[in-house]
Design a protein around this motif. Structure first.
Motif, short mmCIF file in Angstrom:
data_model
loop_
_atom_site.label_atom_id
_atom_site.label_comp_id
_atom_site.label_asym_id
_atom_site.label_seq_id
_atom_site.Cartn_x
_atom_site.Cartn_y
_atom_site.Cartn_z
N GLY A 1 0.84 -1.18 0.00
CA GLY A 1 0.00 0.00 0.00
C GLY A 1 0.88 1.24 0.00
N LYS A 2 0.25 2.40 -0.02
CA LYS A 2 1.01 3.66 -0.01
C LYS A 2 1.26 4.08 1.43
CE LYS A 2 1.16 8.27 -1.95
NZ LYS A 2 0.45 9.27 -2.77
N GLY A 3 2.47 4.56 1.70
CA GLY A 3 2.79 5.05 3.02
C GLY A 3 4.29 5.24 3.18
N ARG A 4 4.67 5.78 4.31
CA ARG A 4 6.11 5.90 4.65
C ARG A 4 6.60 4.57 5.19
NH1 ARG A 4 7.97 10.68 3.94
NH2 ARG A 4 6.70 12.53 4.25
N ASN A 5 7.86 4.27 4.93
CA ASN A 5 8.51 3.06 5.44
C ASN A 5 7.81 1.77 4.99
OD1 ASN A 5 10.63 4.43 6.73
ND2 ASN A 5 9.33 4.84 8.48
N GLN A 6 7.31 1.76 3.77
CA GLN A 6 6.78 0.51 3.21
C GLN A 6 7.97 -0.41 2.98
OE1 GLN A 6 3.33 -0.20 2.72
NE2 GLN A 6 3.44 1.52 4.13
N TYR A 7 7.79 -1.72 3.23
CA TYR A 7 8.93 -2.63 3.13
C TYR A 7 8.53 -4.03 2.72
CZ TYR A 7 7.65 -4.34 7.84
OH TYR A 7 6.99 -4.87 8.92
N ILE A 8 9.56 -4.76 2.30
CA ILE A 8 9.50 -6.20 2.12
C ILE A 8 10.64 -6.79 2.93
CG2 ILE A 8 10.78 -6.03 -0.07
CD1 ILE A 8 9.39 -8.70 -0.89
N THR A 9 10.33 -7.77 3.78
CA THR A 9 11.35 -8.47 4.57
C THR A 9 11.52 -9.87 4.02
OG1 THR A 9 10.93 -7.20 6.59
CG2 THR A 9 11.96 -9.36 6.87
N ILE A 10 12.76 -10.24 3.78
CA ILE A 10 13.10 -11.56 3.24
C ILE A 10 13.71 -12.40 4.35
CG2 ILE A 10 14.53 -12.77 1.54
CD1 ILE A 10 14.48 -9.95 0.03
N ASP A 11 13.09 -13.55 4.61
CA ASP A 11 13.59 -14.50 5.60
C ASP A 11 14.49 -15.50 4.87
OD1 ASP A 11 14.05 -16.44 7.52
OD2 ASP A 11 11.95 -16.77 7.99
N LEU A 12 15.77 -15.48 5.19
CA LEU A 12 16.73 -16.39 4.56
C LEU A 12 16.69 -17.79 5.18
CD1 LEU A 12 19.67 -13.85 4.23
CD2 LEU A 12 18.02 -14.52 2.47
N GLU A 13 15.86 -17.97 6.20
CA GLU A 13 15.58 -19.24 6.89
C GLU A 13 16.70 -19.75 7.78
OE1 GLU A 13 14.03 -21.91 3.90
OE2 GLU A 13 12.10 -20.86 3.91
N SER A 14 17.88 -19.18 7.67
CA SER A 14 18.99 -19.45 8.58
C SER A 14 20.01 -18.33 8.36
CB SER A 14 19.62 -20.83 8.33
OG SER A 14 20.22 -20.88 7.06
N GLU A 15 21.01 -18.27 9.22
CA GLU A 15 22.01 -17.22 9.08
C GLU A 15 22.87 -17.47 7.86
OE1 GLU A 15 25.50 -16.49 11.87
OE2 GLU A 15 24.13 -14.84 12.36
N HIS A 16 23.08 -16.42 7.08
CA HIS A 16 23.91 -16.46 5.89
C HIS A 16 24.86 -15.28 5.89
CE1 HIS A 16 20.66 -19.09 4.59
NE2 HIS A 16 21.37 -19.44 3.54
N ARG A 17 25.98 -15.45 5.24
CA ARG A 17 26.87 -14.33 4.96
C ARG A 17 26.43 -13.81 3.58
NH1 ARG A 17 31.34 -12.56 7.27
NH2 ARG A 17 31.55 -14.43 8.53
N VAL A 18 25.93 -12.57 3.52
CA VAL A 18 25.37 -12.04 2.28
C VAL A 18 26.32 -11.04 1.63
CG1 VAL A 18 22.96 -12.52 2.86
CG2 VAL A 18 23.97 -10.36 3.59
N PHE A 19 26.41 -11.12 0.30
CA PHE A 19 27.39 -10.33 -0.44
C PHE A 19 26.77 -9.32 -1.41
CE2 PHE A 19 29.60 -14.10 0.94
CZ PHE A 19 30.75 -13.58 1.48
N GLU A 20 25.64 -9.66 -2.03
CA GLU A 20 25.02 -8.74 -2.97
C GLU A 20 23.50 -8.82 -2.89
OE1 GLU A 20 26.26 -9.00 -7.07
OE2 GLU A 20 28.08 -7.88 -6.63
N LEU A 21 22.87 -7.66 -3.12
CA LEU A 21 21.43 -7.55 -3.22
C LEU A 21 21.12 -7.09 -4.64
CD1 LEU A 21 18.50 -7.33 -2.14
CD2 LEU A 21 19.10 -5.02 -1.35
N HIS A 22 20.34 -7.88 -5.39
CA HIS A 22 19.92 -7.52 -6.74
C HIS A 22 18.42 -7.25 -6.71
CE1 HIS A 22 23.42 -9.85 -8.83
NE2 HIS A 22 23.84 -9.01 -7.90
N ILE A 23 18.01 -6.13 -7.27
CA ILE A 23 16.60 -5.77 -7.35
C ILE A 23 16.27 -5.40 -8.79
CG2 ILE A 23 14.78 -4.19 -6.58
CD1 ILE A 23 16.48 -3.61 -4.08
N LYS A 24 15.18 -5.98 -9.32
CA LYS A 24 14.61 -5.56 -10.60
C LYS A 24 13.35 -4.78 -10.29
CE LYS A 24 15.85 -9.01 -14.05
NZ LYS A 24 15.28 -10.02 -14.96
N ASN A 25 13.28 -3.57 -10.80
CA ASN A 25 12.11 -2.73 -10.59
C ASN A 25 10.90 -3.32 -11.32
OD1 ASN A 25 10.68 -0.51 -9.67
ND2 ASN A 25 12.05 1.00 -10.59
#
Length: 129
Positions: free
Chosen positions: A26-50
């Protein structure tokens, strides 16, 4: 997890590549999507396609935060790498260096009054288990 759902939001419970988008808040401030990786990971890159059809400019101000509990702390956000092509060309991928940080959850959000909607998200990393 989404901060809110727009009526146009597909009923996906998993991240998938979909045109014009795989989720829509919906429309608003601080709209978000949270991704659960299901366990701890060492993360290196985030790729987003609009999203792929209209309103690409809504993603002009994006941040991410990493966290170990389901609720994000949006005050601990870092900027997502965004260039002109991401906001004007369908299919362009934003690539953000995550520096190998360890996390269970990753949240993408906008502090602006806007909607969020992407056609794909990918988090690249290694499982630490």
């Amino acid at each position: 997890t989404l901060s809110s759902k727009h009526d146009a939001c597909p009923n996906n419970e998993r991240i998938t590549e979909e045109r014009p988008f795989f989720f829509h808040t919906g429309k608003g401030r601080n709209q978000y999507i949270t991704i659960d990786l299901e366990s701890e990971h060492r993360v290196f890159e985030l790729h987003i396609k609009n999203r792929t059809n209209v309103c690409l400019e809504r993603a002009r101000c994006l941040f991410y935060c990493v966290h170990d509990s389901p609720e994000p702390d949006l005050s601990r956000g870092f900027p997502v790498s965004i260039d002109k092509a991401f906001l004007t060309k369908t299919g362009h991928i934003s690539k953000t260096n995550l520096r190998g940080i360890k996390t269970r959850y990753l949240t993408i959000f906008s502090p602006e009054e806007t909607f969020l909607h992407f056609s794909a998200v990918c988090v690249l990393g290694l499982n630490e288990a």
